[in-house]
Design a protein around this motif. Structure first.
Motif, mmCIF file in Angstrom:
data_model
loop_
_atom_site.group_PDB
_atom_site.id
_atom_site.type_symbol
_atom_site.label_atom_id
_atom_site.label_comp_id
_atom_site.label_asym_id
_atom_site.label_seq_id
_atom_site.Cartn_x
_atom_site.Cartn_y
_atom_site.Cartn_z
ATOM 1 N N THR A 118 21.127 2.443 -10.900
ATOM 2 C CA THR A 118 20.921 1.595 -9.845
ATOM 3 C C THR A 118 19.917 2.472 -9.743
ATOM 4 O O THR A 118 19.363 1.753 -8.333
ATOM 5 N N ARG A 119 19.993 3.749 -9.360
ATOM 6 C CA ARG A 119 19.194 4.330 -8.391
ATOM 7 C C ARG A 119 18.026 3.965 -8.666
ATOM 8 O O ARG A 119 16.885 4.378 -8.416
ATOM 9 N N ALA A 120 17.919 4.350 -9.909
ATOM 10 C CA ALA A 120 16.221 3.935 -11.278
ATOM 11 C C ALA A 120 15.609 2.991 -10.087
ATOM 12 O O ALA A 120 14.912 2.013 -10.314
ATOM 13 N N ASP A 127 15.010 2.618 -6.373
ATOM 14 C CA ASP A 127 13.421 3.244 -6.770
ATOM 15 C C ASP A 127 12.486 2.151 -7.245
ATOM 16 O O ASP A 127 11.000 2.748 -6.779
ATOM 17 N N ASP A 128 12.843 1.071 -8.056
ATOM 18 C CA ASP A 128 12.099 0.343 -8.639
ATOM 19 C C ASP A 128 11.773 -0.771 -8.063
ATOM 20 O O ASP A 128 10.600 -1.372 -8.358
ATOM 21 N N ALA A 129 12.200 -0.912 -6.364
ATOM 22 C CA ALA A 129 12.546 -2.118 -6.151
ATOM 23 C C ALA A 129 11.261 -2.664 -4.999
ATOM 24 O O ALA A 129 10.064 -0.960 -4.952
ATOM 25 N N PRO A 130 10.050 -3.413 -5.500
ATOM 26 C CA PRO A 130 8.867 -2.973 -5.031
ATOM 27 C C PRO A 130 8.568 -3.947 -3.946
ATOM 28 O O PRO A 130 10.014 -4.074 -3.186
ATOM 29 N N THR A 131 7.965 -3.217 -2.774
ATOM 30 C CA THR A 131 7.761 -3.436 -1.577
ATOM 31 C C THR A 131 6.369 -3.761 -1.291
ATOM 32 O O THR A 131 5.642 -2.533 -0.300
ATOM 33 N N GLU A 132 6.160 -4.909 -1.581
ATOM 34 C CA GLU A 132 4.422 -5.256 -1.473
ATOM 35 C C GLU A 132 4.361 -5.878 0.079
ATOM 36 O O GLU A 132 5.392 -6.616 0.173
ATOM 37 N N THR A 133 3.487 -6.069 0.905
ATOM 38 C CA THR A 133 2.678 -6.081 1.984
ATOM 39 C C THR A 133 1.821 -7.665 1.919
ATOM 40 O O THR A 133 1.237 -7.410 0.511
#
Length: 82
Positions: A45-47, A50-56
């Protein structure tokens, strides 16, 4: 109806029944396996977090394909407005 349904002596009876069913040798192994499973779940769940996309929006526009390379627009000079 269920007022005081779970009292301390109820927990003692449940623990005693579990000890009789599984024995004292299997309980530490089961606890160890449960601990490993929880550690794996926590790491995964931590991985994922951390891998969640945070694009602008500007980052997605910078990665847009070139339209002239895809053949959708002519590669010649831009048309002049009348």
């Amino acid at each position: 109806m269920f007022r005081n349904a779970l009292e301390p002596w109820h927990l003692l009876v449940v623990v005693a029944v579990i000890m009789l069913l599984f024995g004292s040798k299997k309980l530490p192994e089961a606890a160890r396996g449960l601990g490993k499973s929880l550690r794996i779940l926590k790491a995964e769940t931590r991985a994922l977090h951390d891998d969640a996309p945070t694009e602008t929006p500007t980052a997605t526009a910078a990665h847009a394909p070139d339209e002239t390379a895809s053949g959708r627009l002519p590669a010649g000079p831009a048309p002049q407005p009348d």
